[in-house]
Motif scaffolding. Structure first.
Motif, PDB file in Angstrom:
ATOM      1  N   HIS A  73       0.815  -1.225   0.000  1.00  0.00           N
ATOM      2  CA  HIS A  73       0.000   0.000   0.000  1.00  0.00           C
ATOM      3  C   HIS A  73       0.846   1.271   0.000  1.00  0.00           C
ATOM      4  O   HIS A  73       0.363   2.335  -0.383  1.00  0.00           O
ATOM      5  N   GLN A 130      -6.836  -6.913  -9.644  1.00  0.00           N
ATOM      6  CA  GLN A 130      -7.684  -5.744  -9.448  1.00  0.00           C
ATOM      7  C   GLN A 130      -8.165  -5.642  -8.011  1.00  0.00           C
ATOM      8  O   GLN A 130      -8.331  -4.547  -7.469  1.00  0.00           O
ATOM      9  N   VAL A 131      -8.382  -6.783  -7.367  1.00  0.00           N
ATOM     10  CA  VAL A 131      -8.858  -6.768  -5.981  1.00  0.00           C
ATOM     11  C   VAL A 131      -7.819  -6.116  -5.074  1.00  0.00           C
ATOM     12  O   VAL A 131      -8.151  -5.293  -4.205  1.00  0.00           O
ATOM     13  N   LYS A 160      -5.596  -3.915  -5.905  1.00  0.00           N
ATOM     14  CA  LYS A 160      -5.610  -2.476  -6.199  1.00  0.00           C
ATOM     15  C   LYS A 160      -6.770  -1.785  -5.484  1.00  0.00           C
ATOM     16  O   LYS A 160      -6.616  -0.680  -4.941  1.00  0.00           O
ATOM     17  N   ASP A 161      -7.927  -2.433  -5.498  1.00  0.00           N
ATOM     18  CA  ASP A 161      -9.085  -1.852  -4.807  1.00  0.00           C
ATOM     19  C   ASP A 161      -8.853  -1.799  -3.298  1.00  0.00           C
ATOM     20  O   ASP A 161      -9.256  -0.841  -2.631  1.00  0.00           O
ATOM     21  N   GLN A 211      -6.495   1.198  -2.720  1.00  0.00           N
ATOM     22  CA  GLN A 211      -7.155   2.494  -2.909  1.00  0.00           C
ATOM     23  C   GLN A 211      -8.237   2.746  -1.872  1.00  0.00           C
ATOM     24  O   GLN A 211      -8.482   3.887  -1.492  1.00  0.00           O
ATOM     25  N   SER A 263     -11.884   1.394  -2.026  1.00  0.00           N
ATOM     26  CA  SER A 263     -12.996   1.756  -2.899  1.00  0.00           C
ATOM     27  C   SER A 263     -14.207   2.211  -2.100  1.00  0.00           C
ATOM     28  O   SER A 263     -14.379   1.868  -0.931  1.00  0.00           O
ATOM     29  N   ARG A 264     -15.060   2.973  -2.738  1.00  0.00           N
ATOM     30  CA  ARG A 264     -16.290   3.437  -2.100  1.00  0.00           C
ATOM     31  C   ARG A 264     -17.272   2.271  -1.932  1.00  0.00           C
ATOM     32  O   ARG A 264     -17.272   1.342  -2.737  1.00  0.00           O
ATOM     33  N   ASP A 296     -19.194   0.991  -4.923  1.00  0.00           N
ATOM     34  CA  ASP A 296     -18.447   0.388  -6.018  1.00  0.00           C
ATOM     35  C   ASP A 296     -18.015  -1.045  -5.736  1.00  0.00           C
ATOM     36  O   ASP A 296     -17.322  -1.656  -6.551  1.00  0.00           O
ATOM     37  N   ARG A 297     -18.401  -1.591  -4.603  1.00  0.00           N
ATOM     38  CA  ARG A 297     -17.930  -2.915  -4.217  1.00  0.00           C
ATOM     39  C   ARG A 297     -18.903  -3.999  -4.677  1.00  0.00           C
ATOM     40  O   ARG A 297     -20.091  -3.741  -4.849  1.00  0.00           O
ATOM     41  N   ARG A 301     -17.430  -8.052   1.272  1.00  0.00           N
ATOM     42  CA  ARG A 301     -17.746  -6.627   1.083  1.00  0.00           C
ATOM     43  C   ARG A 301     -17.012  -5.773   2.126  1.00  0.00           C
ATOM     44  O   ARG A 301     -16.526  -4.691   1.829  1.00  0.00           O
ATOM     45  N   TYR A 310     -12.933  -4.600   1.976  1.00  0.00           N
ATOM     46  CA  TYR A 310     -12.430  -3.393   1.329  1.00  0.00           C
ATOM     47  C   TYR A 310     -12.170  -2.263   2.327  1.00  0.00           C
ATOM     48  O   TYR A 310     -11.590  -1.243   1.966  1.00  0.00           O
TER      49      TYR A 310
END
Length: 689
Positions: free
Chosen positions: A276, A332-333, A335-336, A339, A341-342, A345-346, A360, A363
């Motif tokens: 991260h 991609q997971v 990366k999410d 970051q 994610s909101r 967007d999950r 869920r 994240y």
């Protein structure tokens, strides 16, 4: 009338291979079998459990009038049975023997073979079963409730006590005893960190190893000598804490830790925690705000985006890491996770299964955009406070993590633990105020940043351009503007040594940078003119409190030297006005409004809305006058006494006229001792006002 459904016919269990009679015969104690039977003891497993309990076997022997010699022989036989075993024992036999269940070995092997007849799991047709086979059984039973597991295994394990103990142990099946699947790393906060070897496919890469050469707190070590820990230590801590937090949530949700989805998410969270901070540059956040964002076109640059770019570069240049991440289908997971994610967007599956809600909530573990209660913050609050453990607040998140649970896909905490949440936010605020934005730290950060900024067009490295082509020499500025991942690996705290060791006397940028580092060594740092805290919008503060206004007002004030001269004029380039927001993690808003709490009701845990009358937010006792304040620090680059007094007077005048503050919270003192000792810098006459 509809007939009642009959329960499935219970299969006849095979007889155990080693019985109580066998144990007594091996120790020549056959005569004890009859008194034991009269006392209700007929199974070997019961005898072993009595030996594990304090004084229970002693009481049995006393009740059955067992002679002392026979008693000693019995204890020796039990110890030999539970701790010994043949040299050719399988790892399954050794595991069962260790837990006092060796007598059900044959029955458990029968259960494993029977499980192979189902379509859910394919068991090998062999005589000797291993722990790998037990792990497959665990995976097959992972979606079942405890009652269903007991019903499934009751066909082979007759004793209810043995059955209960076996079900408890199935979720903790260890790896192969002959495989070295785990490596341990020492740590100053958690003592030791254990990671599987798959994670070291990422740890042992240039992108992660670069973090060893980045101090976590930038220039703070120039004020706090103990602040020398690195981002590598912090990243390992976040990886460890992320897995721990997720597994605690899984246990609370009633999901088996051996569930394939839990294992996958746990590993991906570890990778995200490790990666991260890949995008951080030298001198921590000062590099981002004091250098990169001042370059044309990079005003919105952030280290999180660079972390994602370096993560992609890691996967592209390290086949082992690519193999692991692709096996987990997690590019991609991860990366999410990095970051944050909101929530909207999950992935969301309306199945009601606990594992879907758990996924869920995953994240929010590494980077929590809801409320900031994430493992990144929990680790650095502990690690950064360790630089001065007796004077800085140190937060321990263990209790909060152990009480957390997932409700409706959100991580929630018990309402009675609201004070623990408050302490985390207050610890963050306190560390920002005492350490990260200490006035002397700010002064030296600007000096280091100024040195790197002066040398950014002089220091260069031979790298491959981002778009490909022949390798060429690129400067620090060009590497940043190009977003070159290979060149970015060289941007570490070692830039200071490169600047110091440069012998190019014709480069004015390098000479300016070297002079700034020399001043740092001689403790001739920028002078702190004053410091103040204001409860106003930052735009309003920056409108009035800036270099132009202070220099203009300073030059209009009359300061006369003893010799009658008016002293030097103040240029705006002589001044640095550092304006920063200090808050509890969510700006001007109360951070508790974004935290989910729950209470236990008749139907289980129930989430409490933040605006509910029963919300613990209203009764937390954490209601400061404001949740955010602006910290102003005014610095003077040139240690000139007249300039110092002029700038200080201008600073006080603006505070008084624009913000109604009669004087700053802290006024710097310019004394003879503060004057530089370098012979090239003559001492100035003391001014009079």
């Amino acid at each position: 009338m509809q007939a009642m459904e009959r329960p499935p016919k219970r299969l006849k269990a095979e007889q155990p291979t080693y019985t109580l009679g066998d144990l007594l015969s091996s120790a020549n104690l056959q005569h004890l079998q009859e008194p034991f039977a009269k006392a209700g003891l007929g199974e070997l497993g019961t005898l072993i459990r009595l030996s594990e309990a304090s004084n229970q076997l002693d009481r049995l022997c006393q009740r059955c009038q067992v002679a002392q010699a026979d008693k000693e022989a019995l204890f020796a036989a039990i110890k030999s049975h539970t701790e010994g075993g043949a040299a050719g024992d399988s790892d399954l036999a050794r595991w069962l023997r260790h837990h006092g269940l060796i007598h059900i070995k044959r029955n458990l092997e029968a259960a494993l073979r029977k499980s192979g007849e189902t379509e859910e799991v394919e068991m090998p047709d062999k005589k000797r079963m291993t722990l790998d086979d037990v792990q497959r059984l665990c995976s097959m039973l992972s979606t079942k409730t405890r009652r269903e597991k007991e019903d499934h295994l009751a066909n082979w394990v007759e004793s209810p006590v043995d059955l209960c103990k076996l079900v408890d142990l199935l979720d903790s099946v260890p790896p192969k005893l002959t495989d070295k699947t785990v490596r341990t790393v020492s740590d100053r906060i958690y003592d030791s960190l254990s990671f599987d070897r798959e994670l070291f496919s990422f740890i042992d890469t240039p992108q992660v190893q670069r973090l060893r050469r980045l101090k976590q707190l930038g220039a703070c070590h120039l004020v706090y000598p103990g602040a020398v820990h690195t981002r590598f230590e912090h990243s390992l801590g976040v990886a460890y804490l992320s897995k721990k937090a997720f597994e605690l949530l899984a246990v609370k949700a009633g999901v088996s830790l051996s569930d394939p989805r839990v294992v996958r998410l746990s590993r991906l969270l570890q990778i995200a925690g490790l990666c991260h901070d890949l995008g951080h540059g030298p001198m921590s956040h000062t590099f981002e705000f004091g250098l990169v964002r001042k370059l044309p076109g990079l005003e919105n640059w952030c280290h999180e985006d660079m972390s994602l770019a370096l993560f992609d570069d890691m996967i592209a240049t390290n086949p082992k890491a690519a193999e692991v991440i692709d096996a987990l289908d997690g590019r991609q997971v991860v990366k999410d996770f990095i970051q944050g994610s909101r929530p909207e967007d999950r992935p969301f599956v309306k199945s009601g299964a606990p594992i879907d809600a758990l996924e869920r909530a995953a994240y929010d573990i590494v980077a929590n955009k809801r409320n900031g209660l994430d493992t990144d913050r929990m680790d650095y609050l502990q690690r950064d406070a360790s630089i001065s453990p007796r004077t800085l607040p140190r937060y321990n998140p263990d209790r909060l993590l152990s009480k957390a649970m997932v409700i409706d896909g959100e991580i929630c905490y018990p309402s009675k633990e609201v004070q623990s949440v408050v302490e985390l936010y207050q610890t963050r605020y306190s560390l920002f105020k005492k350490v990260y934005t200490h006035s002397k730290v700010i002064a030296q950060e600007h000096m280091v940043c100024g040195a790197i900024n002066a040398a950014k067009d002089s220091i260069s490295f031979i790298v491959t351009p981002k778009g490909g082509g022949e390798r060429k020499r690129m400067t620090v500025r060009e590497i940043i503007e190009d977003g070159n991942c290979e060149g970015y690996l060289y941007l570490t705290d070692s830039l200071e040594d490169m600047i110091r060791g440069s012998d190019d006397t014709n480069d004015p940028g390098l000479q300016e940078a070297k002079s700034l580092f020399l001043r740092l060594e001689q403790r001739d740092i920028y002078r702190v003119v004053g410091e103040h805290f204001i409860d106003k919008p930052i735009d309003e503060v920056e409108k009035h409190m800036n270099e132009d206004n202070i220099s203009r007002i300073a030059n209009s004030r009359q300061h006369t030297h003893l010799d009658g001269s008016q002293g030097a004029q103040v240029s705006k380039d002589d001044i640095i006005v550092d304006v920063r927001e200090l808050h509890h993690g969510t700006g001007e808003r109360n951070p508790l409004h974004n935290v989910g709490f729950y209470k236990h009701g008749e139907k289980g845990p129930k989430k409490i809305q933040a605006d509910s009358p029963s919300s613990p937010v209203l009764h937390s006792g954490c209601h400061p006058r404001c949740w955010q304040e602006i910290r102003i620090v005014v610095l003077l680059k040139d240690p000139h006494p007249t300039k110092f007094l002029k700038v200080q007077g201008a600073f006080t005048q603006i505070l008084n006229e624009k913000f109604g503050c009669p004087h700053p919270v802290h006024e710097g003192q310019f004394t003879e001792r503060s004057l530089p000792s370098s012979p090239s810098r003559p001492q100035q006459n003391r001014p009079t006002v």
